[in-house]
Design an enzyme around this catalytic site. Structure first.
Site, PDB file in Angstrom:
ATOM      1  N   HIS A   1     -76.541  96.306  36.547  1.00 44.13           N
ATOM      2  CA  HIS A   1     -75.202  96.379  37.157  1.00 44.13           C
ATOM      3  C   HIS A   1     -74.268  97.252  36.339  1.00 44.13           C
ATOM      4  CE1 HIS A   1     -73.152  93.352  34.543  1.00 44.13           C
ATOM      5  NE2 HIS A   1     -74.307  92.735  34.544  1.00 44.13           N
TER       6      HIS A   1
ATOM      7  N   ASP B   1     -74.190  94.488  28.294  1.00 42.13           N
ATOM      8  CA  ASP B   1     -74.032  93.854  29.616  1.00 42.13           C
ATOM      9  C   ASP B   1     -73.160  94.736  30.488  1.00 42.13           C
ATOM     10  OD1 ASP B   1     -74.096  92.105  31.686  1.00 42.13           O
ATOM     11  OD2 ASP B   1     -72.821  90.603  30.765  1.00 42.13           O
TER      12      ASP B   1
ATOM     13  N   GLU C   1     -71.281  92.640  39.661  1.00 38.51           N
ATOM     14  CA  GLU C   1     -72.102  91.471  39.326  1.00 38.51           C
ATOM     15  C   GLU C   1     -71.246  90.401  38.652  1.00 38.51           C
ATOM     16  OE1 GLU C   1     -74.489  88.736  36.909  1.00 38.51           O
ATOM     17  OE2 GLU C   1     -73.112  90.215  36.126  1.00 38.51           O
ATOM     18  N   GLU C   2     -70.346  90.851  37.758  1.00 38.68           N
ATOM     19  CA  GLU C   2     -69.679  89.890  36.873  1.00 38.68           C
ATOM     20  C   GLU C   2     -68.751  88.924  37.597  1.00 38.68           C
ATOM     21  OE1 GLU C   2     -70.626  89.294  34.084  1.00 38.68           O
ATOM     22  OE2 GLU C   2     -71.397  91.074  33.076  1.00 38.68           O
TER      23      GLU C   2
ATOM     24  N   ASP D   1     -80.986  92.866  32.896  1.00 40.08           N
ATOM     25  CA  ASP D   1     -79.629  92.379  32.615  1.00 40.08           C
ATOM     26  C   ASP D   1     -79.634  91.354  31.485  1.00 40.08           C
ATOM     27  OD1 ASP D   1     -76.905  92.025  32.770  1.00 40.08           O
ATOM     28  OD2 ASP D   1     -76.970  90.722  34.535  1.00 40.08           O
TER      29      ASP D   1
ATOM     30  N   HIS E   1     -70.003  89.506  26.762  1.00 43.86           N
ATOM     31  CA  HIS E   1     -68.637  89.341  27.304  1.00 43.86           C
ATOM     32  C   HIS E   1     -67.564  89.342  26.222  1.00 43.86           C
ATOM     33  CE1 HIS E   1     -70.328  87.178  31.177  1.00 43.86           C
ATOM     34  NE2 HIS E   1     -70.847  88.377  30.971  1.00 43.86           N
TER      35      HIS E   1
HETATM   36 ZN   LIG Z   1     -74.800  91.214  33.200  1.00 45.71          ZN
END
Ligand SMILES: [Zn+2]
Length: 465
Positions: free
Chosen positions: A283, A295, A329-330, A357, A428
């Site tokens: 993603h 990510d 996606e997030e 991912d 994140h």
């Molecule tokens: Zn991800």
């Protein structure tokens, strides 16, 4: 692991059984059917080409340094989409296109959290994705610290009018992330005015981890933020000592409605069965902190590399290989849903879908979900990756973006499996930057995806369902 626990009392048998299994799995003939022979040479070339340069890492550096983080609805994500379209075209991929997806635009704005009583401390925080904001002067209240949902339920009366802190140390992501996703609404149900969540990750260096919350419809929406493990523990100590600790939380977070975004798609059309498709992807969106390197910029680049390497080496498999860089996606999953909807008519012709991912650290192999017959084929292909020690085939392949398609059409699903020991430390966070990624490990990830995708797309017989 499960098997090990179940037979723990039969240790001598176990040692024998594992030794035998190990011997079989490394035996030259066991997973090496006749059809595999023809793939030795192209696999070696794909691996050699991937490891012969730092192309993948350099490409990720451009994405993460020059474009930066890419939250849904942000100008940076739009730039990343345009850049990927241009670069795929330059690579010589075919049918390069943007497939329109409407995505929610959540905006963080300015935010802060501070302890105001009994002493002043600024906290290291990140609002949770999709949270509502506070009024402009912020929300202020006494803190209730809980270590579990059960404790929150038991102390319901003390939660009313308070800011609830879930201070639950990280164990596994699956165990701990529920305090981030479900905690705010659970606190609101007991009358809390805001929620704080200990960062979902192993103890870092005052690193807050953002991530989406999920409001439930039966509770008021209250603002919610992650605080670093150090700040969470300090709050717990202060409450234990003096009882009353007051916190002020200010957040401008809000939604700006839905805006247009896109999945980016490129292909190498199959030479014999172009309508049969192997999909690989990651993603392209990320959180709005750090640079979305692990990510999931890395996942996008290593899956895209699989096609670039084939193109570079003039390897055109029997079936089509398609890379998809999914959007949103997030905080929405709209890219994965849109792909399923857009391609519904050809999902039955999807031979396999692979998502990366979980980071692009040292690859171990792939996770795979599919029939036993398909698994045997995948295990045989994996032996081609033993030279880079990426030949494991574990249970449970899949991913959030390929999930909607895989579930609807029961498509064999794969994920790139890597050494995950560093992943949740930076996940994140502002620390998700490319310096955490090793160019050689990343090249091996690209090689793993390339060999899997190429051989599955080229098999004399379609991978079994
Ligand atoms: Zn991800």
């Amino acid at each position: 692991m499960r098997r090990r626990a179940r037979f723990a009392s039969a240790l001598p048998f176990l040692v024998f059984a594992f030794t035998t299994l190990d011997a079989q799995s490394t035996h030259p003939e066991s997973h090496r059917p006749a059809w595999l022979q023809q793939y030795r040479e192209p696999s070696a070339r794909l691996i050699g080409e991937a490891l012969g340069s730092t192309f993948a890492w350099d490409r990720l550096a451009v994405l993460t340094d020059t474009i930066g983080h890419r939250l849904s609805g942000s100008p940076a994500l739009d730039r990343a989409i345009q850049w990927a379209l241009a670069e795929m075209t330059r690579d010589g991929l075919e049918n390069v296109r943007a497939e329109k997806v409407m995505v929610p635009k959540w905006v963080r704005g300015q935010e802060s959290a501070e302890i105001v009583e009994p002493a002043h401390h600024t906290m290291t925080m990140l609002g949770l994705g999709d949270s509502v904001g506070t009024k402009s002067e912020g929300v202020q209240g006494e803190v209730l610290v809980v270590n579990s949902f059960e404790e929150l339920d038991a102390r319901s009366a003390s939660a009313r009018g308070r800011i609830v802190l879930f201070n639950v140390p990280f164990t596994t992501y699956g165990e701990t992330v529920r305090f981030r996703s479900a905690g705010p609404s659970r606190a609101a149900r007991h009358g809390a005015i805001a929620a704080l969540v200990r960062a979902v990750g192993p103890a870092g260096l005052r690193t807050p981890h953002t991530g989406a919350l999920q409001y439930s419809s039966d509770a008021p929406k209250i603002p919610a933020a992650a605080v670093s493990t150090e700040d969470a523990d300090r709050l717990e100590r202060m409450v234990a000592r003096s009882g009353k600790v007051v916190v002020r939380l200010k957040m401008e977070a809000h939604f700006d409605g839905d805006v247009e975004s896109a999945n980016v798609v490129g292909e190498i059309r199959g030479r014999e069965f172009p309508d049969e498709i192997v999909v690989v992807g990651g993603h392209l969106d990320s959180w709005d902190v750090g640079a979305g390197a692990t990510d999931d910029g890395g996942g996008c680049v290593v899956t895209w590399e699989a096609l670039r390497l084939m193109k570079k080496l003039n390897l055109r498999p029997r079936r089509t290989v398609r890379v998809v860089l999914f959007t949103n996606e997030e905080n929405g999953g709209r890219g994965g849903q849109a792909y399923r909807d857009e391609h519904r008519a050809e999902l039955s012709n999807h031979v396999m879908m692979l998502e990366s991912d979980g980071g692009v650290f040292r690859p171990l192999g792939v996770g795979f979900t599919g029939s036993d017959a398909a698994r045997d084929t995948v295990k045989a292909i994996a032996t081609l990756l033993s030279g880079i020690a990426a030949d494991q085939v574990s249970a449970g392949g899949g991913g959030a973006d390929i999930g909607p398609s895989v579930q609807e059409a029961h498509i064999p699903a794969m994920s790139l499996d890597v050494d995950g020991s560093k992943y949740f430390l930076i996940h994140h966070t502002p620390a998700d930057t490319i310096d955490k990624i090793d160019p050689v490990e990343m090249a091996k990830c690209a090689a793993t995806v390339a060999v899997m995708a190429y051989v599955i797309a080229d098999l004399p017989q379609r991978l079994a369902r």
